[in-house]
Design a protein around this motif. Structure first.
Motif, PDB file in Angstrom:
ATOM      1  N   LEU A 508       0.831  -1.201   0.000  1.00 28.87           N
ATOM      2  CA  LEU A 508       0.000   0.000   0.000  1.00 28.87           C
ATOM      3  C   LEU A 508       0.869   1.257   0.000  1.00 28.87           C
ATOM      4  CD1 LEU A 508      -2.789  -1.065   2.468  1.00 28.87           C
ATOM      5  CD2 LEU A 508      -2.791  -1.119  -0.019  1.00 28.87           C
ATOM      6  N   ASP A 509       1.988   1.202   0.728  1.00 29.26           N
ATOM      7  CA  ASP A 509       2.906   2.335   0.677  1.00 29.26           C
ATOM      8  C   ASP A 509       3.454   2.528  -0.732  1.00 29.26           C
ATOM      9  OD1 ASP A 509       2.535   2.862   3.299  1.00 29.26           O
ATOM     10  OD2 ASP A 509       4.292   1.720   3.982  1.00 29.26           O
ATOM     11  N   VAL A 510       3.706   1.387  -1.400  1.00 33.68           N
ATOM     12  CA  VAL A 510       4.175   1.469  -2.780  1.00 33.68           C
ATOM     13  C   VAL A 510       3.130   2.142  -3.647  1.00 33.68           C
ATOM     14  CG1 VAL A 510       4.822   0.094  -4.794  1.00 33.68           C
ATOM     15  CG2 VAL A 510       5.713  -0.505  -2.545  1.00 33.68           C
ATOM     16  N   ALA A 511       1.867   1.712  -3.437  1.00 32.14           N
ATOM     17  CA  ALA A 511       0.796   2.298  -4.248  1.00 32.14           C
ATOM     18  C   ALA A 511       0.622   3.775  -3.949  1.00 32.14           C
ATOM     19  CB  ALA A 511      -0.509   1.556  -3.980  1.00 32.14           C
ATOM     20  N   ASP A 559      -3.321   4.063  11.000  1.00 31.19           N
ATOM     21  CA  ASP A 559      -4.454   4.851  11.460  1.00 31.19           C
ATOM     22  C   ASP A 559      -4.965   5.797  10.387  1.00 31.19           C
ATOM     23  OD1 ASP A 559      -4.448   3.614  13.820  1.00 31.19           O
ATOM     24  OD2 ASP A 559      -3.349   5.172  14.918  1.00 31.19           O
ATOM     25  N   PHE A 560      -4.048   6.259   9.504  1.00 29.62           N
ATOM     26  CA  PHE A 560      -4.411   7.264   8.511  1.00 29.62           C
ATOM     27  C   PHE A 560      -4.256   6.716   7.094  1.00 29.62           C
ATOM     28  CE2 PHE A 560      -2.824   9.322  12.292  1.00 29.62           C
ATOM     29  CZ  PHE A 560      -3.878  10.156  12.596  1.00 29.62           C
ATOM     30  N   LEU A 561      -4.428   5.395   6.958  1.00 34.69           N
ATOM     31  CA  LEU A 561      -4.289   4.787   5.651  1.00 34.69           C
ATOM     32  C   LEU A 561      -5.489   5.158   4.794  1.00 34.69           C
ATOM     33  CD1 LEU A 561      -2.423   2.858   4.102  1.00 34.69           C
ATOM     34  CD2 LEU A 561      -3.934   0.997   4.806  1.00 34.69           C
ATOM     35  N   PRO A 562      -5.292   5.749   3.636  1.00 32.94           N
ATOM     36  CA  PRO A 562      -6.443   6.113   2.805  1.00 32.94           C
ATOM     37  C   PRO A 562      -7.132   4.882   2.267  1.00 32.94           C
ATOM     38  CG  PRO A 562      -4.391   6.514   1.634  1.00 32.94           C
ATOM     39  CD  PRO A 562      -3.996   6.136   3.039  1.00 32.94           C
ATOM     40  N   ALA A 563      -8.457   4.945   2.244  1.00 28.34           N
ATOM     41  CA  ALA A 563      -9.238   3.800   1.779  1.00 28.34           C
ATOM     42  C   ALA A 563      -9.048   3.566   0.295  1.00 28.34           C
ATOM     43  CB  ALA A 563     -10.712   4.029   2.088  1.00 28.34           C
ATOM     44  N   GLU A 564      -8.813   4.645  -0.485  1.00 26.13           N
ATOM     45  CA  GLU A 564      -8.711   4.461  -1.928  1.00 26.13           C
ATOM     46  C   GLU A 564      -7.406   3.772  -2.330  1.00 26.13           C
ATOM     47  OE1 GLU A 564      -7.457   8.606  -0.717  1.00 26.13           O
ATOM     48  OE2 GLU A 564      -9.191   7.299  -0.446  1.00 26.13           O
ATOM     49  N   ALA A 565      -6.412   3.674  -1.377  1.00 26.95           N
ATOM     50  CA  ALA A 565      -5.155   3.022  -1.731  1.00 26.95           C
ATOM     51  C   ALA A 565      -5.343   1.544  -2.021  1.00 26.95           C
ATOM     52  CB  ALA A 565      -4.136   3.211  -0.616  1.00 26.95           C
ATOM     53  N   TRP A 566      -6.366   0.932  -1.443  1.00 30.51           N
ATOM     54  CA  TRP A 566      -6.606  -0.480  -1.678  1.00 30.51           C
ATOM     55  C   TRP A 566      -7.094  -0.752  -3.110  1.00 30.51           C
ATOM     56  CZ3 TRP A 566      -5.653  -4.468   1.701  1.00 30.51           C
ATOM     57  CH2 TRP A 566      -5.293  -4.091   2.997  1.00 30.51           C
ATOM     58  N   HIS A 567      -7.624   0.247  -3.743  1.00 30.56           N
ATOM     59  CA  HIS A 567      -8.226   0.028  -5.057  1.00 30.56           C
ATOM     60  C   HIS A 567      -7.408   0.631  -6.202  1.00 30.56           C
ATOM     61  CE1 HIS A 567     -11.677  -1.222  -2.735  1.00 30.56           C
ATOM     62  NE2 HIS A 567     -11.607  -0.088  -2.065  1.00 30.56           N
ATOM     63  N   GLU A 568      -6.245   1.190  -5.912  1.00 27.85           N
ATOM     64  CA  GLU A 568      -5.426   1.747  -6.980  1.00 27.85           C
ATOM     65  C   GLU A 568      -4.775   0.621  -7.778  1.00 27.85           C
ATOM     66  OE1 GLU A 568      -2.690   4.410  -5.230  1.00 27.85           O
ATOM     67  OE2 GLU A 568      -4.214   5.905  -4.698  1.00 27.85           O
ATOM     68  N   ARG A 569      -4.414   0.946  -8.983  1.00 31.27           N
ATOM     69  CA  ARG A 569      -3.855  -0.065  -9.879  1.00 31.27           C
ATOM     70  C   ARG A 569      -2.515  -0.588  -9.348  1.00 31.27           C
ATOM     71  NH1 ARG A 569      -4.629  -1.402 -15.186  1.00 31.27           N
ATOM     72  NH2 ARG A 569      -2.835  -2.272 -16.301  1.00 31.27           N
ATOM     73  N   GLY A 570      -1.666   0.314  -8.860  1.00 33.58           N
ATOM     74  CA  GLY A 570      -0.377  -0.124  -8.359  1.00 33.58           C
ATOM     75  C   GLY A 570      -0.506  -1.032  -7.142  1.00 33.58           C
ATOM     76  N   ALA A 571      -1.487  -0.759  -6.269  1.00 30.91           N
ATOM     77  CA  ALA A 571      -1.679  -1.604  -5.092  1.00 30.91           C
ATOM     78  C   ALA A 571      -2.110  -3.004  -5.477  1.00 30.91           C
ATOM     79  CB  ALA A 571      -2.719  -0.959  -4.169  1.00 30.91           C
ATOM     80  N   ARG A 572      -3.008  -3.116  -6.430  1.00 31.46           N
ATOM     81  CA  ARG A 572      -3.451  -4.445  -6.858  1.00 31.46           C
ATOM     82  C   ARG A 572      -2.297  -5.236  -7.475  1.00 31.46           C
ATOM     83  NH1 ARG A 572      -8.095  -1.511  -8.630  1.00 31.46           N
ATOM     84  NH2 ARG A 572      -7.279  -1.476 -10.759  1.00 31.46           N
TER      85      ARG A 572
END
Length: 620
Positions: A508-511, A559-572
């Motif tokens: 997720l940090d990568v994304a 605690d402050f992880l954005p929810a949209e990071a899970w759905h980004e192309r790089g995260a997947r």
């Protein structure tokens, strides 16, 4: 002809209405008579059973039924007279078994409550109408019982019965009617002066006043129950202490088993009376043992005139001892109960000072609870005592006004101060405990660290060797180095095994850093550099979380992880690469980003291979 036809319908409706009213009134009267007959029949069955099993009955069946009628009247508080005595003088019997009194009171209560239940097709009775009709039917049976018991061994004076029998009946029926209407708030009496009515309307009949009265009634009733329960405990302890005299008295009263059963039933009916006597004993005034003796915790004063009975054998004798003085704990517990039941509403636990009642209101409510307890105790003391004969046996039991005054003194003297202290304790200011100050962290990446893949076994600068696997949020604040602003790759579990050298949170940090697929590392906002992962996906350094952690010592990355990071192309893509690497080549080459439903995966095409181009744009 038309006029006669027009008037026929109203006349028929009025007649039907009158018949419905008459049926309703008749039903209520019959309910009262049936309630009285049910109580009388229950006592008659017990008396007849004792008469049948007795080996030497003194009279026939008519005499047994007259005794049953007399006992039923005694249960209503009617004083009986025993005309046949050895001295020739009639001996009154006025000690009413309180357990026996509960049966007729409950039956009259149920009859009035059932009479007000709605019945389809009949008019509804009013509360006053139900009380009058049910009481009327009940008293008709009572009058018949008074006349029938006149020629037996236990007779009742008609005038005294006319004064005492309606009291229990009307009060029980009124309680049943009040309950049937949902326990409404009683209106102010109309006969009061205007000033008194206005004062009551501003105090007790106001919403706040009604709430205070309700709390006081509950606390007073609870204190009275504790008094009676404590008195029963004292009586039981005294019976155990005086077990031999009580057993001797029980054996001497009756030689056959039927007589002993009768004595046992009479003793059980008098247990509530003994509990009230014990409460009066604990309060201090004690109870009378005839006209010449009184039993108190300080000792027995005078010469008791005790008939042979097991419960009376438990009466303490001689001067008081510290064991007798311990009976004062019963009213002390009752006073504390008044305080507890008052403060639990006036100042609940963890209540704010603005939400709680004032000290004056709390004290007045506790004092009113003591008054309620004193009134109930005085009524019970008056019902529990009475004469057992003439001469020295003309007074037995507690004096009602002395017992009530002692209960008032105990509950008010202990309840009011205890209520104020408990209120003060619950409203005390609660201050949070002093927490240790967190160590300040630099806002820049002065202590940057170089993070390597989890599978390479590298170490972090500024941390002890062997502690590389610890996640930043699991390490104590005092052991976090100055370079903790830029978190490196995190382990997937506490055991330290990462999935293919890349954790999901690292992905997720990568994304978030916007890193794509590649082998080269980039430099993040925190100043950390990354190396290529075994799967070929580039791992980046820390993102802007390092600057955020520098300003907030308690910052936690998740605690402050954005929810949209899970759905980004790089995260997947990163997650898919990590899972495929951990599977050891067993995972099928499904795309990380599926295409349209009509598209066929590469692995299912004819002649397809693992080297075909992934529709999702990833390189497995």
């Amino acid at each position: 002809m038309t006029q006669l036809t027009e008037h026929s319908a109203p006349l028929s409706s009025a007649a039907a209405l009158e018949r419905g009213r008459a049926a309703t009134l008749t039903s209520a009267v019959l309910r009262g008579a049936f309630a009285a007959g049910l109580g009388l029949g229950a006592i008659a069955v017990l008396v007849m059973a004792m008469w049948i099993t007795s080996p030497f009955p003194d009279s026939g069946a008519g005499g047994a039924l007259r005794i049953a009628a007399g006992l039923w009247l005694l249960g209503h508080g009617v004083e009986l007279v025993r005309p046949d005595t050895l001295s020739g003088n009639p001996a009154p019997i006025g000690v009413v078994p309180l357990l026996l009194m509960g049966l007729p009171a409950w039956l009259a209560y149920r009859a009035a409550r059932d009479a007000l239940e709605p019945d389809e097709g009949r008019p509804q009775l009013t509360g006053l109408g139900a009380v009058c009709t049910v009481s009327g039917g009940y008293l008709l049976v009572g009058a018949s019982a008074v006349l029938y018991a006149g020629g037996g061994a236990l007779t009742a004076h008609p005038l005294r019965a006319a004064l005492t029998l309606p009291v229990l009946t009307v009060l029980s029926a009124a309680a049943g009617a009040w309950t049937a209407h949902g326990c409404p708030r009683l209106p102010l009496p109309q006969g009061l002066p205007g000033a008194v009515r206005r004062a009551l309307a501003r105090t007790f009949w106001a919403p706040a006043g009604r709430r205070g009265v309700t709390v006081a009634c509950r606390s007073g009733a609870a204190a009275c129950l504790l008094l009676v329960g404590g008195g029963a405990l004292l009586v039981g302890a005294s019976l155990v202490w005086h077990g031999d005299p009580a057993h001797t008295s029980f054996v001497q009263l009756a030689g056959d088993w039927s007589g002993r059963v009768a004595v046992l039933l009479l003793g059980l009916a008098l247990v509530p009376n003994a509990a009230v006597w014990g409460a009066a004993y604990g309060l201090g005034p004690g109870f009378a043992l005839g006209t010449t003796a009184t039993a108190t915790p300080l000792g027995v004063v005078g010469t008791p005139a005790l008939p042979s009975f097991p419960l009376l054998a438990a009466v303490p004798d001689g001067p008081g001892t510290p064991l007798n003085w311990a009976a004062a704990g019963v009213p002390a517990v009752a006073g504390l109960a008044v305080a507890w039941f008052t403060v639990r509403v006036a100042a609940p636990p963890f209540a704010l000072r603005e939400e709680a009642w004032s000290a004056r209101g709390t004290a007045l409510t506790a004092a009113l609870g003591g008054v309620v307890c004193a009134g109930l105790t005085a009524v019970l003391a008056g019902l529990a005592g009475g004469p057992l004969g003439s001469g020295r046996l003309a007074a037995f039991g507690p004096v009602w006004w002395l017992t009530g005054a002692a209960a008032l003194a105990w509950t008010v003297a202990l309840g009011v101060p205890a209520a104020l202290l408990l209120r003060l304790w619950r409203l005390r200011e609660r201050r949070p405990k002093d927490l240790p100050a967190a160590e300040p962290l630099p806002a820049t990446g002065a202590g940057d660290r170089t993070a390597t893949g989890a599978g390479s076994g590298g170490t972090e600068s500024g941390t002890p060797e062997g502690a590389w696997w610890r996640a930043p949020w699991r390490r104590p604040a005092g052991r976090r180095g100055a370079g903790a602003a830029a978190p490196g790759p995190r382990a997937a579990s506490e055991g330290g095994e990462a999935i293919g050298g890349l954790d999901i949170l690292d992905a997720l940090d990568v994304a978030k850093a916007g890193a794509g697929a590649g082998a080269g590392g980039t430099t993040g906002a925190g100043g950390a550099s990354g190396t290529g992962s075994p799967s070929g996906t580039g791992a980046t350094g820390a993102t802007g979380a390092g600057a955020q952690e520098a300003f907030d010592p308690d910052f936690e990355p998740y605690d402050f992880l954005p929810a949209e990071a899970w759905h980004e192309r790089g995260a997947r893509e990163a997650r898919w690469a990590a899972f495929k690497e951990a599977s050891g080549g067993l995972m099928a080459d499904f795309p990380a980003t599926p295409g349209p439903l009509t598209a066929e995966p590469p692995s299912l095409r004819k002649g397809g291979s693992d080297t075909d181009e992934d529709p999702g744009g990833t390189t497995p």
